[in-house]
Motif scaffolding. Sequence first.
Motif, short mmCIF file in Angstrom:
data_model
loop_
_atom_site.label_atom_id
_atom_site.label_comp_id
_atom_site.label_asym_id
_atom_site.label_seq_id
_atom_site.Cartn_x
_atom_site.Cartn_y
_atom_site.Cartn_z
N GLU A 54 -1.54 -15.73 41.36
CA GLU A 54 -2.32 -14.90 42.28
C GLU A 54 -3.30 -15.71 43.11
O GLU A 54 -4.10 -16.46 42.54
CB GLU A 54 -3.09 -13.86 41.49
CG GLU A 54 -2.22 -12.74 40.96
CD GLU A 54 -1.72 -11.86 42.10
OE1 GLU A 54 -2.56 -11.29 42.80
OE2 GLU A 54 -0.49 -11.77 42.27
N ASP A 93 -7.02 -15.07 42.26
CA ASP A 93 -7.38 -15.70 40.99
C ASP A 93 -7.52 -17.20 41.15
O ASP A 93 -8.32 -17.83 40.46
CB ASP A 93 -6.32 -15.39 39.93
CG ASP A 93 -6.33 -13.92 39.58
OD1 ASP A 93 -5.41 -13.47 38.87
OD2 ASP A 93 -7.27 -13.22 40.00
N TYR A 140 -7.41 -19.08 31.81
CA TYR A 140 -7.04 -17.99 32.72
C TYR A 140 -5.75 -17.33 32.25
O TYR A 140 -5.64 -16.10 32.23
CB TYR A 140 -6.87 -18.52 34.14
CG TYR A 140 -6.08 -17.60 35.04
CD1 TYR A 140 -4.72 -17.79 35.27
CD2 TYR A 140 -6.69 -16.50 35.63
CE1 TYR A 140 -4.00 -16.93 36.07
CE2 TYR A 140 -5.97 -15.64 36.44
CZ TYR A 140 -4.63 -15.85 36.65
OH TYR A 140 -3.90 -15.00 37.43
N ARG A 141 -4.79 -18.14 31.89
CA ARG A 141 -3.50 -17.60 31.48
C ARG A 141 -3.64 -16.75 30.23
O ARG A 141 -3.01 -15.71 30.09
CB ARG A 141 -2.51 -18.73 31.23
CG ARG A 141 -1.95 -19.35 32.50
CD ARG A 141 -1.12 -20.57 32.20
NE ARG A 141 0.01 -20.26 31.33
CZ ARG A 141 1.20 -19.84 31.77
NH1 ARG A 141 1.41 -19.68 33.06
NH2 ARG A 141 2.17 -19.59 30.93
N LYS A 183 -6.22 -15.09 29.39
CA LYS A 183 -6.88 -13.82 29.72
C LYS A 183 -5.91 -12.84 30.34
O LYS A 183 -5.93 -11.65 30.04
CB LYS A 183 -8.03 -14.09 30.71
CG LYS A 183 -9.36 -14.37 30.03
CD LYS A 183 -10.48 -14.42 31.06
CE LYS A 183 -10.66 -15.84 31.57
NZ LYS A 183 -11.79 -15.91 32.55
N SER A 184 -5.06 -13.34 31.24
CA SER A 184 -4.20 -12.41 31.95
C SER A 184 -2.80 -12.40 31.36
O SER A 184 -1.81 -12.50 32.08
CB SER A 184 -4.17 -12.79 33.43
OG SER A 184 -4.02 -14.18 33.58
N SER A 209 -0.97 -10.14 30.08
CA SER A 209 -0.07 -9.06 30.47
C SER A 209 0.54 -9.34 31.83
O SER A 209 1.70 -9.07 32.07
CB SER A 209 -0.84 -7.74 30.51
OG SER A 209 -1.95 -7.89 31.36
N HIS A 210 -0.27 -9.92 32.66
CA HIS A 210 0.19 -10.31 33.99
C HIS A 210 1.33 -11.32 33.87
O HIS A 210 2.33 -11.25 34.54
CB HIS A 210 -1.00 -10.91 34.73
CG HIS A 210 -0.75 -11.23 36.17
ND1 HIS A 210 -0.49 -10.27 37.11
CD2 HIS A 210 -0.71 -12.39 36.80
CE1 HIS A 210 -0.32 -10.86 38.27
NE2 HIS A 210 -0.45 -12.15 38.12
#
Lengths: 194, 253
Positions: free
Chosen positions: A43, A46, A86-87, A89-90, A92-93
Amino acid sequence: MNHPDEYSQLIALVLAGSREACSELYERTIRDVYPTVHFLVREPNDTEDVVQEIYIQLYRSLGQFDVSRPFRPWLMGLTMRQIHAYRRKSWSHIRILKKAEQVEQAIEYDFSSKVVDKIFYQPLVASVDRLPYKLKQAVILHYLNEYSQEEISVILSIPLGTVKSRIHAALQKLRQKQKTNILVRGKVEDQHES
Amino acid sequence: MSLEEELRTALREETRNWIAPPELKGKILKQVLSTQGGRRMKKWLVASIVAASLLIPTGAYAGYHYLADSIYGSQDNVVQIGATQQKYDELEAKLQKAKQSYSEQEFTQLMALLKELSSYNLKIADAEGVLHPEQLSADDQKSYKSLTAELEPYFAQLNVAGGTLGAVPTLTTFDTLWNEQRDRAEQILSQQELAAVDEIINELRVYDIKALDLEGSIHTDRLSETDLTNQKQLIEQLSPYMKKLGIMFKPSS
Protein backbone atom coordinates in the motif's frame (compact mmCIF):
# COMPACT_ATOMS: atom_id res chain seq x y z
CA MET A 1 29.73 1.23 -1.08
CA ASN A 2 30.17 4.28 1.05
CA HIS A 3 32.87 4.42 3.62
CA PRO A 4 31.64 4.38 7.18
CA ASP A 5 33.70 7.56 7.72
CA GLU A 6 31.54 9.50 5.34
CA TYR A 7 28.57 8.89 7.50
CA SER A 8 30.25 9.15 10.87
CA GLN A 9 30.88 12.85 10.41
CA LEU A 10 27.33 13.46 9.35
CA ILE A 11 26.04 11.35 12.21
CA ALA A 12 28.07 13.34 14.69
CA LEU A 13 26.50 16.52 13.38
CA VAL A 14 23.02 15.05 13.62
CA LEU A 15 23.60 14.01 17.19
CA ALA A 16 24.84 17.50 17.95
CA GLY A 17 21.42 18.71 16.86
CA SER A 18 22.16 20.20 13.47
CA ARG A 19 19.02 20.52 11.38
CA GLU A 20 20.97 20.67 8.16
CA ALA A 21 22.69 17.44 9.02
CA CYS A 22 19.34 15.80 9.67
CA SER A 23 18.14 17.00 6.32
CA GLU A 24 21.21 15.79 4.51
CA LEU A 25 21.08 12.41 6.17
CA TYR A 26 17.55 12.01 4.90
CA GLU A 27 18.50 12.99 1.36
CA ARG A 28 21.42 10.62 1.28
CA THR A 29 19.51 7.63 2.50
CA ILE A 30 15.98 8.04 1.19
CA ARG A 31 16.91 6.77 -2.26
CA ASP A 32 17.81 3.43 -0.74
CA VAL A 33 15.08 3.27 1.81
CA TYR A 34 12.04 4.41 -0.11
CA PRO A 35 12.08 2.00 -3.07
CA THR A 36 12.83 -0.92 -0.80
CA VAL A 37 9.96 -0.11 1.48
CA HIS A 38 7.71 0.56 -1.46
CA PHE A 39 8.43 -2.78 -2.98
CA LEU A 40 7.91 -4.79 0.16
CA VAL A 41 4.98 -2.83 1.49
CA ARG A 42 2.18 -2.89 -1.02
CA GLU A 43 0.00 0.00 0.00
CA PRO A 44 1.43 3.42 -0.95
CA ASN A 45 -0.13 5.17 2.04
CA ASP A 46 1.42 2.66 4.33
CA THR A 47 4.73 3.09 2.57
CA GLU A 48 4.92 6.68 3.73
CA ASP A 49 3.97 5.70 7.25
CA VAL A 50 6.58 2.99 7.38
CA VAL A 51 9.26 5.28 5.98
CA GLN A 52 8.35 7.87 8.57
CA GLU A 53 8.61 5.28 11.34
CA ILE A 54 11.98 4.22 9.99
CA TYR A 55 13.41 7.70 10.14
CA ILE A 56 12.00 8.39 13.58
CA GLN A 57 13.61 5.18 14.77
CA LEU A 58 16.80 6.15 13.00
CA TYR A 59 17.20 9.50 14.70
CA ARG A 60 16.19 7.99 17.99
CA SER A 61 18.70 5.15 17.96
CA LEU A 62 21.45 7.05 16.20
CA GLY A 63 23.03 7.74 19.54
CA GLN A 64 23.58 4.06 20.14
CA PHE A 65 24.98 3.38 16.69
CA ASP A 66 28.59 2.30 16.69
CA VAL A 67 30.17 4.53 14.03
CA SER A 68 32.89 2.00 13.34
CA ARG A 69 30.21 -0.20 11.83
CA PRO A 70 29.03 0.39 8.28
CA PHE A 71 26.06 2.70 8.31
CA ARG A 72 24.02 1.71 5.29
CA PRO A 73 23.59 -1.94 6.23
CA TRP A 74 22.63 -0.88 9.73
CA LEU A 75 19.99 1.44 8.36
CA MET A 76 18.76 -1.28 6.04
CA GLY A 77 18.48 -3.65 8.97
CA LEU A 78 16.39 -1.04 10.74
CA THR A 79 14.30 -0.71 7.60
CA MET A 80 13.72 -4.43 7.39
CA ARG A 81 12.65 -4.59 11.01
CA GLN A 82 10.13 -1.81 10.51
CA ILE A 83 8.74 -3.50 7.45
CA HIS A 84 8.51 -6.72 9.39
CA ALA A 85 6.64 -4.95 12.16
CA TYR A 86 4.29 -3.47 9.63
CA ARG A 87 3.62 -6.84 8.09
CA ARG A 88 2.84 -8.36 11.44
CA LYS A 89 0.37 -5.61 12.17
CA SER A 90 -1.48 -5.91 8.90
CA TRP A 91 -1.58 -9.70 8.74
CA SER A 92 -5.13 -9.81 7.50
CA HIS A 93 -4.18 -7.53 4.68
CA ILE A 94 -1.34 -9.82 3.80
CA ARG A 95 -3.50 -12.91 3.81
CA ILE A 96 -5.45 -11.51 0.90
CA LEU A 97 -2.34 -10.55 -0.93
CA LYS A 98 -0.76 -13.93 -0.37
CA LYS A 99 -3.59 -15.46 -2.28
CA ALA A 100 -2.87 -13.03 -5.06
CA GLU A 101 0.74 -14.16 -5.04
CA GLN A 102 -0.38 -17.59 -6.03
CA VAL A 103 -2.21 -16.32 -9.07
CA GLU A 104 -0.08 -16.42 -12.16
CA GLN A 105 -1.26 -13.16 -13.60
CA ALA A 106 -0.11 -9.59 -13.47
CA ILE A 107 -2.11 -7.96 -10.78
CA GLU A 108 -3.29 -4.46 -10.98
CA TYR A 109 -2.47 -2.50 -7.84
CA ASP A 110 -4.55 0.49 -6.99
CA PHE A 111 -1.80 3.02 -6.39
CA SER A 112 -3.30 6.41 -5.79
CA SER A 113 0.13 7.97 -5.66
CA LYS A 114 0.97 10.00 -8.75
CA VAL A 115 4.49 8.68 -9.30
CA VAL A 116 3.83 4.99 -9.20
CA ASP A 117 2.74 2.73 -12.05
CA LYS A 118 -0.37 0.70 -11.80
CA ILE A 119 1.21 -2.47 -13.09
CA PHE A 120 4.73 -3.74 -12.96
CA TYR A 121 6.07 -3.13 -16.42
CA GLN A 122 8.54 -5.92 -16.14
CA PRO A 123 6.90 -9.32 -15.79
CA LEU A 124 10.06 -10.50 -14.12
CA VAL A 125 9.53 -7.95 -11.42
CA ALA A 126 5.95 -9.07 -11.07
CA SER A 127 7.27 -12.58 -10.55
CA VAL A 128 9.66 -11.35 -7.92
CA ASP A 129 6.76 -9.65 -6.23
CA ARG A 130 4.93 -12.93 -6.06
CA LEU A 131 7.77 -14.75 -4.37
CA PRO A 132 7.37 -15.78 -0.76
CA TYR A 133 8.35 -12.84 1.40
CA LYS A 134 11.68 -14.14 2.64
CA LEU A 135 12.87 -14.91 -0.83
CA LYS A 136 11.61 -11.64 -2.19
CA GLN A 137 13.38 -9.80 0.58
CA ALA A 138 16.69 -11.45 -0.30
CA VAL A 139 16.27 -10.69 -4.01
CA ILE A 140 15.55 -7.02 -3.37
CA LEU A 141 18.50 -6.60 -1.05
CA HIS A 142 20.86 -8.33 -3.40
CA TYR A 143 19.70 -7.21 -6.84
CA LEU A 144 18.04 -3.88 -6.18
CA ASN A 145 19.99 -2.48 -3.25
CA GLU A 146 23.10 -4.37 -4.38
CA TYR A 147 24.24 -5.57 -0.99
CA SER A 148 26.63 -8.47 -0.89
CA GLN A 149 25.45 -11.72 0.58
CA GLU A 150 27.66 -11.10 3.61
CA GLU A 151 26.08 -7.72 4.15
CA ILE A 152 22.62 -9.23 3.82
CA SER A 153 23.54 -11.78 6.46
CA VAL A 154 24.29 -8.89 8.83
CA ILE A 155 21.26 -6.86 7.83
CA LEU A 156 18.82 -9.67 8.44
CA SER A 157 20.77 -11.24 11.30
CA ILE A 158 20.73 -14.62 9.64
CA PRO A 159 23.56 -16.97 8.79
CA LEU A 160 25.35 -16.48 5.49
CA GLY A 161 24.28 -19.95 4.42
CA THR A 162 20.64 -19.01 4.83
CA VAL A 163 21.15 -15.97 2.62
CA LYS A 164 22.74 -18.06 -0.07
CA SER A 165 20.03 -20.69 0.00
CA ARG A 166 17.27 -18.09 -0.13
CA ILE A 167 18.75 -16.38 -3.16
CA HIS A 168 19.31 -19.71 -4.79
CA ALA A 169 15.73 -20.76 -4.15
CA ALA A 170 14.45 -17.43 -5.46
CA LEU A 171 16.38 -17.76 -8.70
CA GLN A 172 15.11 -21.26 -9.14
CA LYS A 173 11.52 -20.20 -8.75
CA LEU A 174 12.00 -17.29 -11.11
CA ARG A 175 13.48 -19.58 -13.75
CA GLN A 176 10.57 -21.92 -13.39
CA LYS A 177 8.12 -19.08 -13.79
CA GLN A 178 9.93 -17.89 -16.85
CA LYS A 179 9.64 -21.32 -18.40
CA THR A 180 5.96 -21.50 -17.53
CA ASN A 181 5.36 -18.08 -19.02
CA ILE A 182 7.08 -19.10 -22.18
CA LEU A 183 4.97 -22.21 -22.43
CA VAL A 184 1.81 -20.20 -21.87
CA ARG A 185 2.71 -17.51 -24.32
CA GLY A 186 4.32 -19.84 -26.78
CA LYS A 187 7.24 -17.68 -27.81
CA VAL A 188 10.56 -16.79 -26.30
CA GLU A 189 10.49 -13.38 -28.00
CA ASP A 190 7.44 -12.31 -26.05
CA GLN A 191 9.49 -12.34 -22.90
CA HIS A 192 11.76 -9.62 -24.23
CA GLU A 193 9.15 -7.61 -26.07
CA SER A 194 7.30 -6.83 -22.91
CA MET B 1 21.72 -12.06 -20.19
CA SER B 2 21.88 -14.20 -17.16
CA LEU B 3 18.91 -14.25 -14.91
CA GLU B 4 20.81 -12.29 -12.33
CA GLU B 5 21.63 -9.55 -14.80
CA GLU B 6 18.05 -9.54 -15.94
CA LEU B 7 16.92 -9.13 -12.40
CA ARG B 8 19.16 -6.20 -11.74
CA THR B 9 18.10 -4.41 -14.88
CA ALA B 10 14.44 -5.12 -14.42
CA LEU B 11 14.38 -4.00 -10.84
CA ARG B 12 16.34 -0.88 -11.57
CA GLU B 13 14.05 0.04 -14.41
CA GLU B 14 10.95 -0.61 -12.45
CA THR B 15 11.96 1.46 -9.47
CA ARG B 16 13.57 4.28 -11.39
CA ASN B 17 10.64 6.56 -10.77
CA TRP B 18 9.99 5.49 -7.26
CA ILE B 19 10.83 8.71 -5.53
CA ALA B 20 9.69 9.75 -2.12
CA PRO B 21 7.25 12.66 -2.32
CA PRO B 22 8.83 15.89 -1.05
CA GLU B 23 6.07 16.36 1.53
CA LEU B 24 7.28 13.23 3.20
CA LYS B 25 10.62 14.82 3.98
CA GLY B 26 8.93 17.81 5.50
CA LYS B 27 6.71 15.61 7.62
CA ILE B 28 9.54 13.48 8.85
CA LEU B 29 11.93 16.30 9.66
CA LYS B 30 9.23 18.22 11.42
CA GLN B 31 8.38 15.28 13.64
CA VAL B 32 11.98 14.32 14.30
CA LEU B 33 13.08 17.84 15.20
CA SER B 34 10.07 18.44 17.37
CA THR B 35 10.56 15.25 19.37
CA GLN B 36 14.22 16.07 19.72
CA GLY B 37 13.45 19.36 21.38
CA GLY B 38 10.28 18.14 23.00
CA ARG B 39 11.88 15.19 24.68
CA ARG B 40 14.73 17.26 26.01
CA MET B 41 12.33 19.79 27.37
CA LYS B 42 10.15 17.05 28.77
CA LYS B 43 13.12 15.47 30.50
CA TRP B 44 14.10 18.82 31.93
CA LEU B 45 10.55 19.42 33.12
CA VAL B 46 10.30 16.01 34.68
CA ALA B 47 13.66 16.41 36.36
CA SER B 48 12.79 19.78 37.83
CA ILE B 49 9.41 18.60 39.04
CA VAL B 50 10.93 15.56 40.68
CA ALA B 51 13.58 17.72 42.32
CA ALA B 52 10.97 20.12 43.59
CA SER B 53 8.72 17.39 44.90
CA LEU B 54 11.66 15.79 46.65
CA LEU B 55 12.56 19.02 48.34
CA ILE B 56 9.14 20.05 49.49
CA PRO B 57 8.09 16.98 51.50
CA THR B 58 11.44 16.73 53.24
CA GLY B 59 11.05 20.35 54.18
CA ALA B 60 7.58 19.84 55.50
CA TYR B 61 8.25 16.75 57.52
CA ALA B 62 11.73 17.52 58.75
CA GLY B 63 10.65 17.76 62.30
CA TYR B 64 7.77 19.56 63.71
CA HIS B 65 7.47 23.13 62.60
CA TYR B 66 6.23 25.29 65.35
CA LEU B 67 4.02 27.85 63.77
CA ALA B 68 4.31 30.04 66.77
CA ASP B 69 8.03 30.18 66.12
CA SER B 70 7.48 32.21 63.01
CA ILE B 71 5.90 34.83 65.19
CA TYR B 72 8.17 34.74 68.18
CA GLY B 73 11.34 33.31 66.72
CA SER B 74 11.68 30.52 69.17
CA GLN B 75 10.31 29.17 72.38
CA ASP B 76 13.15 30.78 74.28
CA ASN B 77 12.18 34.23 73.07
CA VAL B 78 8.72 33.64 74.32
CA VAL B 79 9.92 32.80 77.79
CA GLN B 80 12.09 35.90 77.80
CA ILE B 81 9.15 38.07 76.95
CA GLY B 82 7.31 36.74 79.90
CA ALA B 83 4.93 34.22 78.50
CA THR B 84 4.94 30.68 79.70
CA GLN B 85 5.57 27.40 77.93
CA GLN B 86 1.95 26.56 78.39
CA LYS B 87 0.72 29.72 76.76
CA TYR B 88 3.11 29.10 73.91
CA ASP B 89 1.69 25.63 73.50
CA GLU B 90 -1.79 27.02 73.53
CA LEU B 91 -0.91 29.50 70.86
CA GLU B 92 0.69 26.77 68.83
CA ALA B 93 -2.41 24.63 69.12
CA LYS B 94 -4.58 27.50 68.01
CA LEU B 95 -2.37 28.22 65.07
CA GLN B 96 -2.36 24.59 64.00
CA LYS B 97 -6.10 24.54 64.15
CA ALA B 98 -6.20 27.74 62.16
CA LYS B 99 -3.93 26.19 59.58
CA GLN B 100 -6.30 23.29 59.15
CA SER B 101 -9.41 25.36 58.95
CA TYR B 102 -8.28 28.19 56.75
CA SER B 103 -7.25 28.11 53.15
CA GLU B 104 -3.57 28.52 52.39
CA GLN B 105 -4.08 32.11 51.41
CA GLU B 106 -6.10 33.04 54.47
CA PHE B 107 -3.66 31.36 56.76
CA THR B 108 -0.65 33.10 55.25
CA GLN B 109 -2.50 36.36 55.65
CA LEU B 110 -3.31 35.57 59.25
CA MET B 111 0.29 34.72 60.03
CA ALA B 112 1.50 37.92 58.46
CA LEU B 113 -0.94 39.95 60.55
CA LEU B 114 0.02 38.11 63.69
CA LYS B 115 3.67 38.80 63.11
CA GLU B 116 2.98 42.46 62.79
CA LEU B 117 0.86 42.40 65.88
CA SER B 118 3.53 40.71 67.94
CA SER B 119 6.18 43.16 66.86
CA TYR B 120 3.94 45.90 68.21
CA ASN B 121 3.11 43.93 71.31
CA LEU B 122 6.78 43.52 72.07
CA LYS B 123 7.12 47.26 72.18
CA ILE B 124 4.16 47.86 74.40
CA ALA B 125 4.23 44.94 76.78
CA ASP B 126 5.52 45.45 80.30
CA ALA B 127 7.14 42.97 82.66
CA GLU B 128 3.84 41.34 83.52
CA GLY B 129 2.83 40.87 79.92
CA VAL B 130 0.14 43.49 80.10
CA LEU B 131 -0.22 45.47 76.92
CA HIS B 132 -0.04 49.25 76.99
CA PRO B 133 -0.96 50.48 73.56
CA GLU B 134 -0.78 54.10 74.66
CA GLN B 135 3.00 53.73 74.65
CA LEU B 136 3.02 53.61 70.89
CA SER B 137 3.45 56.70 68.76
CA ALA B 138 0.34 58.17 67.20
CA ASP B 139 0.99 56.61 63.82
CA ASP B 140 1.83 53.26 65.33
CA GLN B 141 -1.31 53.39 67.39
CA LYS B 142 -3.39 53.83 64.31
CA SER B 143 -1.72 50.90 62.59
CA TYR B 144 -2.06 48.86 65.73
CA LYS B 145 -5.75 49.59 65.94
CA SER B 146 -6.40 48.68 62.32
CA LEU B 147 -4.33 45.55 62.80
CA THR B 148 -6.35 44.39 65.76
CA ALA B 149 -9.50 45.20 63.87
CA GLU B 150 -8.35 43.01 60.99
CA LEU B 151 -7.46 40.21 63.28
CA GLU B 152 -10.66 40.32 65.28
CA PRO B 153 -12.74 38.14 62.97
CA TYR B 154 -9.97 35.54 62.93
CA PHE B 155 -9.74 35.47 66.69
CA ALA B 156 -13.48 35.25 67.03
CA GLN B 157 -13.57 32.26 64.74
CA LEU B 158 -10.71 30.52 66.42
CA ASN B 159 -11.95 30.94 69.95
CA VAL B 160 -15.49 29.92 69.20
CA ALA B 161 -14.66 26.84 67.19
CA GLY B 162 -13.43 25.23 70.40
CA GLY B 163 -13.29 21.48 69.95
CA THR B 164 -10.82 19.26 71.68
CA LEU B 165 -8.04 21.42 70.24
CA GLY B 166 -9.21 24.44 72.12
CA ALA B 167 -7.03 26.80 74.13
CA VAL B 168 -7.22 24.60 77.13
CA PRO B 169 -6.28 21.00 76.67
CA THR B 170 -9.34 19.16 77.83
CA LEU B 171 -9.07 15.95 79.63
CA THR B 172 -10.25 13.21 77.38
CA THR B 173 -9.74 9.57 76.65
CA PHE B 174 -7.65 8.53 73.70
CA ASP B 175 -10.63 6.72 72.36
CA THR B 176 -12.76 9.83 72.22
CA LEU B 177 -9.95 11.88 70.83
CA TRP B 178 -9.29 9.39 68.12
CA ASN B 179 -12.92 8.99 67.17
CA GLU B 180 -13.17 12.70 66.65
CA GLN B 181 -9.94 13.08 64.81
CA ARG B 182 -9.91 9.92 62.73
CA ASP B 183 -11.65 11.35 59.70
CA ARG B 184 -9.19 14.16 59.50
CA ALA B 185 -6.38 11.72 60.09
CA GLU B 186 -7.53 9.63 57.15
CA GLN B 187 -6.82 12.55 54.89
CA ILE B 188 -3.49 13.48 56.35
CA LEU B 189 -1.90 10.16 57.20
CA SER B 190 -0.96 7.39 54.80
CA GLN B 191 -2.64 3.99 54.89
CA GLN B 192 0.21 2.49 56.86
CA GLU B 193 0.37 5.34 59.32
CA LEU B 194 -3.35 5.21 59.89
CA ALA B 195 -3.19 1.49 60.60
CA ALA B 196 -0.31 2.00 63.00
CA VAL B 197 -2.19 4.64 64.95
CA ASP B 198 -5.31 2.48 65.04
CA GLU B 199 -3.28 -0.26 66.66
CA ILE B 200 -1.76 1.98 69.27
CA ILE B 201 -5.10 3.52 70.11
CA ASN B 202 -6.56 0.09 70.56
CA GLU B 203 -3.96 -0.71 73.12
CA LEU B 204 -4.47 2.60 74.87
CA ARG B 205 -8.17 1.88 75.03
CA VAL B 206 -7.51 -0.83 77.50
CA TYR B 207 -6.01 1.67 79.89
CA ASP B 208 -8.78 4.13 79.16
CA ILE B 209 -11.32 1.60 80.25
CA LYS B 210 -9.46 0.94 83.44
CA ALA B 211 -9.22 4.57 84.26
CA LEU B 212 -12.80 5.43 83.44
CA ASP B 213 -15.52 5.36 86.00
CA LEU B 214 -19.25 5.05 85.34
CA GLU B 215 -19.81 8.73 84.87
CA GLY B 216 -17.02 9.07 82.32
CA SER B 217 -14.54 10.93 84.43
CA ILE B 218 -11.01 9.81 84.34
CA HIS B 219 -9.12 8.55 87.33
CA THR B 220 -5.55 7.96 86.39
CA ASP B 221 -4.79 6.78 89.89
CA ARG B 222 -6.61 3.58 89.03
CA LEU B 223 -3.81 2.61 86.72
CA SER B 224 -0.95 0.62 88.17
CA GLU B 225 2.68 1.62 87.80
CA THR B 226 3.24 -0.82 84.95
CA ASP B 227 0.07 0.39 83.29
CA LEU B 228 1.25 3.94 83.42
CA THR B 229 4.65 3.05 82.02
CA ASN B 230 3.06 1.13 79.20
CA GLN B 231 0.67 3.91 78.53
CA LYS B 232 3.51 6.38 78.43
CA GLN B 233 5.36 4.20 75.92
CA LEU B 234 2.33 3.97 73.71
CA ILE B 235 1.89 7.70 73.82
CA GLU B 236 5.47 8.14 72.77
CA GLN B 237 4.87 5.86 69.83
CA LEU B 238 1.90 7.95 68.92
CA SER B 239 3.65 11.29 69.04
CA PRO B 240 5.12 11.42 65.51
CA TYR B 241 1.69 10.72 64.08
CA MET B 242 0.03 13.19 66.35
CA LYS B 243 2.53 15.81 65.34
CA LYS B 244 1.59 15.29 61.73
CA LEU B 245 -2.02 15.88 62.63
CA GLY B 246 -1.21 18.89 64.69
CA ILE B 247 -2.62 17.30 67.80
CA MET B 248 -0.80 17.97 70.98
CA PHE B 249 -1.66 16.33 74.19
CA LYS B 250 -0.11 15.56 77.45
CA PRO B 251 -1.03 12.82 79.80
CA SER B 252 -2.84 14.28 82.73
CA SER B 253 -0.32 12.96 85.19
